[in-house]
Structures are given as C-alpha cells and as structure tokens.
Design a protein around this motif. Sequence first.
Motif, PDB file in Angstrom:
ATOM      1  N   VAL A 201       0.844  -1.196   0.000  1.00  0.00           N
ATOM      2  CA  VAL A 201       0.000   0.000   0.000  1.00  0.00           C
ATOM      3  C   VAL A 201       0.879   1.245   0.000  1.00  0.00           C
ATOM      4  CG1 VAL A 201      -1.655   1.350   1.353  1.00  0.00           C
ATOM      5  CG2 VAL A 201      -1.966  -1.117   1.108  1.00  0.00           C
ATOM      6  N   TYR A 202       1.933   1.229   0.805  1.00  0.00           N
ATOM      7  CA  TYR A 202       2.837   2.386   0.895  1.00  0.00           C
ATOM      8  C   TYR A 202       3.547   2.618  -0.438  1.00  0.00           C
ATOM      9  CZ  TYR A 202       6.712   5.355   2.389  1.00  0.00           C
ATOM     10  OH  TYR A 202       7.615   6.378   2.486  1.00  0.00           O
ATOM     11  N   ASN A 203       4.013   1.552  -1.058  1.00  0.00           N
ATOM     12  CA  ASN A 203       4.767   1.691  -2.312  1.00  0.00           C
ATOM     13  C   ASN A 203       3.871   2.052  -3.491  1.00  0.00           C
ATOM     14  OD1 ASN A 203       7.154   1.030  -0.989  1.00  0.00           O
ATOM     15  ND2 ASN A 203       6.994  -1.147  -1.473  1.00  0.00           N
ATOM     16  N   THR A 204       2.674   1.491  -3.514  1.00  0.00           N
ATOM     17  CA  THR A 204       1.758   1.727  -4.637  1.00  0.00           C
ATOM     18  C   THR A 204       1.069   3.085  -4.542  1.00  0.00           C
ATOM     19  OG1 THR A 204       1.317  -0.665  -4.665  1.00  0.00           O
ATOM     20  CG2 THR A 204      -0.157   0.718  -5.946  1.00  0.00           C
ATOM     21  N   ARG A 205       0.827   3.537  -3.326  1.00  0.00           N
ATOM     22  CA  ARG A 205       0.137   4.808  -3.059  1.00  0.00           C
ATOM     23  C   ARG A 205      -1.185   4.913  -3.836  1.00  0.00           C
ATOM     24  NH1 ARG A 205       3.204   7.855   0.056  1.00  0.00           N
ATOM     25  NH2 ARG A 205       5.472   7.588   0.058  1.00  0.00           N
ATOM     26  N   PRO A 206      -2.084   3.962  -3.605  1.00  0.00           N
ATOM     27  CA  PRO A 206      -3.375   3.999  -4.312  1.00  0.00           C
ATOM     28  C   PRO A 206      -4.301   5.046  -3.703  1.00  0.00           C
ATOM     29  CG  PRO A 206      -3.368   2.207  -2.743  1.00  0.00           C
ATOM     30  CD  PRO A 206      -1.995   2.833  -2.678  1.00  0.00           C
ATOM     31  N   GLN A 207      -5.387   5.318  -4.399  1.00  0.00           N
ATOM     32  CA  GLN A 207      -6.424   6.195  -3.860  1.00  0.00           C
ATOM     33  C   GLN A 207      -7.482   5.403  -3.094  1.00  0.00           C
ATOM     34  OE1 GLN A 207      -7.966   8.507  -7.124  1.00  0.00           O
ATOM     35  NE2 GLN A 207      -6.148   9.797  -7.266  1.00  0.00           N
ATOM     36  N   ALA A 208      -7.518   4.096  -3.313  1.00  0.00           N
ATOM     37  CA  ALA A 208      -8.459   3.225  -2.608  1.00  0.00           C
ATOM     38  C   ALA A 208      -7.929   1.793  -2.657  1.00  0.00           C
ATOM     39  CB  ALA A 208      -9.850   3.304  -3.216  1.00  0.00           C
ATOM     40  N   VAL A 209      -8.419   0.977  -1.725  1.00  0.00           N
ATOM     41  CA  VAL A 209      -7.973  -0.417  -1.623  1.00  0.00           C
ATOM     42  C   VAL A 209      -9.190  -1.324  -1.528  1.00  0.00           C
ATOM     43  CG1 VAL A 209      -6.735  -2.107  -0.203  1.00  0.00           C
ATOM     44  CG2 VAL A 209      -5.814   0.196  -0.476  1.00  0.00           C
ATOM     45  N   LEU A 210      -9.119  -2.457  -2.214  1.00  0.00           N
ATOM     46  CA  LEU A 210     -10.083  -3.532  -1.993  1.00  0.00           C
ATOM     47  C   LEU A 210      -9.292  -4.726  -1.482  1.00  0.00           C
ATOM     48  CD1 LEU A 210     -13.149  -4.661  -3.973  1.00  0.00           C
ATOM     49  CD2 LEU A 210     -11.444  -6.368  -3.345  1.00  0.00           C
ATOM     50  N   ALA A 211      -9.640  -5.207  -0.299  1.00  0.00           N
ATOM     51  CA  ALA A 211      -8.908  -6.308   0.322  1.00  0.00           C
ATOM     52  C   ALA A 211      -9.797  -7.540   0.430  1.00  0.00           C
ATOM     53  CB  ALA A 211      -8.410  -5.903   1.708  1.00  0.00           C
ATOM     54  N   ILE A 212      -9.181  -8.689   0.165  1.00  0.00           N
ATOM     55  CA  ILE A 212      -9.866  -9.982   0.309  1.00  0.00           C
ATOM     56  C   ILE A 212      -9.163 -10.733   1.434  1.00  0.00           C
ATOM     57  CG2 ILE A 212     -10.449 -12.157  -0.821  1.00  0.00           C
ATOM     58  CD1 ILE A 212     -10.159 -10.606  -3.517  1.00  0.00           C
ATOM     59  N   ALA A 213      -9.888 -11.112   2.460  1.00  0.00           N
ATOM     60  CA  ALA A 213      -9.258 -11.794   3.598  1.00  0.00           C
ATOM     61  C   ALA A 213     -10.346 -12.302   4.541  1.00  0.00           C
ATOM     62  CB  ALA A 213      -8.294 -10.850   4.324  1.00  0.00           C
ATOM     63  N   CYS A 214      -9.906 -12.849   5.674  1.00  0.00           N
ATOM     64  CA  CYS A 214     -10.832 -13.275   6.720  1.00  0.00           C
ATOM     65  C   CYS A 214     -11.250 -12.059   7.545  1.00  0.00           C
ATOM     66  CB  CYS A 214     -10.169 -14.320   7.615  1.00  0.00           C
ATOM     67  SG  CYS A 214      -8.706 -13.715   8.497  1.00  0.00           S
ATOM     68  N   GLU A 215     -12.193 -12.260   8.449  1.00  0.00           N
ATOM     69  CA  GLU A 215     -12.730 -11.148   9.241  1.00  0.00           C
ATOM     70  C   GLU A 215     -11.645 -10.427  10.025  1.00  0.00           C
ATOM     71  OE1 GLU A 215     -16.137 -14.154   8.880  1.00  0.00           O
ATOM     72  OE2 GLU A 215     -13.954 -14.208   9.168  1.00  0.00           O
ATOM     73  N   ARG A 216     -10.794 -11.176  10.714  1.00  0.00           N
ATOM     74  CA  ARG A 216      -9.775 -10.555  11.564  1.00  0.00           C
ATOM     75  C   ARG A 216      -8.821  -9.693  10.760  1.00  0.00           C
ATOM     76  NH1 ARG A 216      -5.285 -14.470  13.705  1.00  0.00           N
ATOM     77  NH2 ARG A 216      -4.843 -14.275  11.474  1.00  0.00           N
ATOM     78  N   ASP A 217      -8.312 -10.238   9.637  1.00  0.00           N
ATOM     79  CA  ASP A 217      -7.344  -9.498   8.837  1.00  0.00           C
ATOM     80  C   ASP A 217      -7.978  -8.305   8.133  1.00  0.00           C
ATOM     81  OD1 ASP A 217      -5.428 -11.268   9.639  1.00  0.00           O
ATOM     82  OD2 ASP A 217      -5.372 -12.417   7.772  1.00  0.00           O
ATOM     83  N   LEU A 218      -9.226  -8.460   7.714  1.00  0.00           N
ATOM     84  CA  LEU A 218      -9.895  -7.334   7.067  1.00  0.00           C
ATOM     85  C   LEU A 218     -10.107  -6.193   8.053  1.00  0.00           C
ATOM     86  CD1 LEU A 218     -12.642  -8.869   4.726  1.00  0.00           C
ATOM     87  CD2 LEU A 218     -10.543  -7.686   4.079  1.00  0.00           C
ATOM     88  N   MET A 219     -10.533  -6.533   9.254  1.00  0.00           N
ATOM     89  CA  MET A 219     -10.788  -5.482  10.236  1.00  0.00           C
ATOM     90  C   MET A 219      -9.513  -4.719  10.568  1.00  0.00           C
ATOM     91  SD  MET A 219     -12.784  -5.452  13.808  1.00  0.00           S
ATOM     92  CE  MET A 219     -12.879  -3.898  14.713  1.00  0.00           C
ATOM     93  N   SER A 220      -8.442  -5.448  10.856  1.00  0.00           N
ATOM     94  CA  SER A 220      -7.190  -4.777  11.200  1.00  0.00           C
ATOM     95  C   SER A 220      -6.638  -4.009   9.997  1.00  0.00           C
ATOM     96  CB  SER A 220      -6.159  -5.793  11.691  1.00  0.00           C
ATOM     97  OG  SER A 220      -5.862  -6.746  10.683  1.00  0.00           O
ATOM     98  N   GLY A 221      -6.795  -4.569   8.797  1.00  0.00           N
ATOM     99  CA  GLY A 221      -6.286  -3.908   7.605  1.00  0.00           C
ATOM    100  C   GLY A 221      -7.020  -2.617   7.293  1.00  0.00           C
ATOM    101  N   ILE A 222      -8.350  -2.635   7.393  1.00  0.00           N
ATOM    102  CA  ILE A 222      -9.140  -1.435   7.131  1.00  0.00           C
ATOM    103  C   ILE A 222      -8.763  -0.332   8.109  1.00  0.00           C
ATOM    104  CG2 ILE A 222     -11.483  -0.473   7.258  1.00  0.00           C
ATOM    105  CD1 ILE A 222     -12.486  -3.168   6.132  1.00  0.00           C
ATOM    106  N   GLN A 223      -8.558  -0.699   9.363  1.00  0.00           N
ATOM    107  CA  GLN A 223      -8.180   0.295  10.367  1.00  0.00           C
ATOM    108  C   GLN A 223      -6.748   0.778  10.161  1.00  0.00           C
ATOM    109  OE1 GLN A 223      -9.554  -2.314  13.691  1.00  0.00           O
ATOM    110  NE2 GLN A 223     -10.536  -0.470  14.436  1.00  0.00           N
ATOM    111  N   ASP A 224      -5.853  -0.118   9.732  1.00  0.00           N
ATOM    112  CA  ASP A 224      -4.446   0.247   9.542  1.00  0.00           C
ATOM    113  C   ASP A 224      -4.260   1.270   8.427  1.00  0.00           C
ATOM    114  OD1 ASP A 224      -3.592  -1.360  11.583  1.00  0.00           O
ATOM    115  OD2 ASP A 224      -2.918  -3.007  10.306  1.00  0.00           O
ATOM    116  N   VAL A 225      -5.006   1.120   7.325  1.00  0.00           N
ATOM    117  CA  VAL A 225      -4.782   2.003   6.177  1.00  0.00           C
ATOM    118  C   VAL A 225      -5.592   3.293   6.271  1.00  0.00           C
ATOM    119  CG1 VAL A 225      -4.264   0.056   4.672  1.00  0.00           C
ATOM    120  CG2 VAL A 225      -6.596   0.955   4.733  1.00  0.00           C
TER     121      VAL A 225
END
Length: 268
Positions: A201-225
Amino acid sequence: MTDSTQKKKYKLPGRPKKRLFIGMLALTTVLASVVLYGIWYIARLGLAEIAEPLPMVVGALFALLSGGAMLAILNMVLAVKGWFYLPFLQRQTYELINVLFPVAVYVAKIFGVGKRKLEGSFIATSNLLFNRLGLKVPADRLLVVTPHCLQLATCPHKITRDPQNCKRCGGCDIGSLVTLSEEMGFHFFVATGGTLARQVVYNTRPQAVLAIACERDLMSGIQDVYPLPAVGVLNIRPNGPCYNTHVDMAEVRAQLEKIIIPKEQDNG
C-alpha cells in the motif's frame, strides 16, 4: 471456474448484520460512560482539594468524550439507514472503534456473540460507509490485495511478488483475479501477511484499496490504512482458515464496479 460453478461448489459467507456491530459498540460506549462517571464521582472531592474548578473541568472532559462517542455512533446509524449523515466524522468513528472494540468483544461474549461475527458486522458497516461516500477512482489508482492462502497449496508457482506468474489453470481463484485485473486495469497483489500488505500500500500509493481476507485481517487492515478508503470482501474457507481459500468473484466484481470510474468517463 465460472462464478455460477463456484457458488454451487462452495457455501458463500452470509451477509453480516450491520446493526449487531453498531449495537454492541453503542452498549460498550454506554458502559464506558458509566465507568467514567464512577471515576469522576469517586475522585471529585480529591480533585477539589487540588483545585476548586478541577472537578468541573474533568467532568466536562469526560462528558465531552462520552458525547463525542455517542455522536459518532449516531452518525453510523444515520449512514446505515441511508439518511443524512456527517462524512467528516468517520475519522472519529474509526478512532472510537480502535479504542472500544476489544471491550466490545467481551461484551458481545456475554450475549453469545463471537468475535468473528462481530468483525464481520464491522466490515459490512465499514463497506456501507465507504459506499455512502460515493468515492470513485481511476482503475490504475486502485489496489486489490489478497492473502496467499487463496492460491492452491500444491501450486509450484510463486505469485506473492508477481501474480503474473500464475498459469491460470483454474485450480484456485488467483487466475480469475489476474484476468479481472487485466480487464479492468487495477493493481493486483498477493501478500503473505499484514506487514507485506501495508508495504505494498505504501509503495503503490493507491487512492483506494479492496482487500480480500478473513474477518480478523480485514478489520485490522481497514483500520491500519485509514484514512485511505478501503473495502473488504470476505474469503470463503471450505478447508478451514488460511488453507485453499476462495472468494466470490461476483462479489469482487460488484464492489470493483462501484469503485472504479468507467473507462469512458475516465477518458473524458
């Protein structure tokens, strides 16, 4: 593998109820407010001995914290209902979630609600808030990230650094995602874990992200970015977690079509 074949072969995850997460967060906020009031009530006399206006100052601060938290939750309710809401309060909402979610997990257990179910409800709520913003980005400014467990475990081809190494044999959903990325033009990356995903995410510098994962990883990922807008799509785990997982490609495409600016508009 077609979308219809996949739906017949794998049980797709049910749609989490958004009101579950909001309700538990609201209950946790009320309990936290009661605790703050109890702390203030016990400490008020001692605070007054230090400085006469101190009890009022501390009480006002606690009231402000509690009121701000309830306002953020009310804002989520308005967004979920499709009514007028305040988008600029989303940052405060995610900060509130970071602080109170661990407590909300314990509160939910009292009512027989598991952590995974609560996380799924959060993802559904977060996706709705994202969609209410009406944000659309060019395809080349969108990053799609998926965990390596989506790849067939017996596959000999390394795709975590370069998904184009996929031979698209149909044994897993990676090939479908690579094909979709070529069709729609978004960046696609397979990550081995959260650290690598954040690096991408840092290297690509997108304007938005779509993530595919389990509940735990999605929750932490959405909050992290955050504040980078992110949408989560739950994976399908017919073999248990982290092993030969799948994704509903129809859901992925539907979410992408909501986010990506159509080519004719982008060119215009």
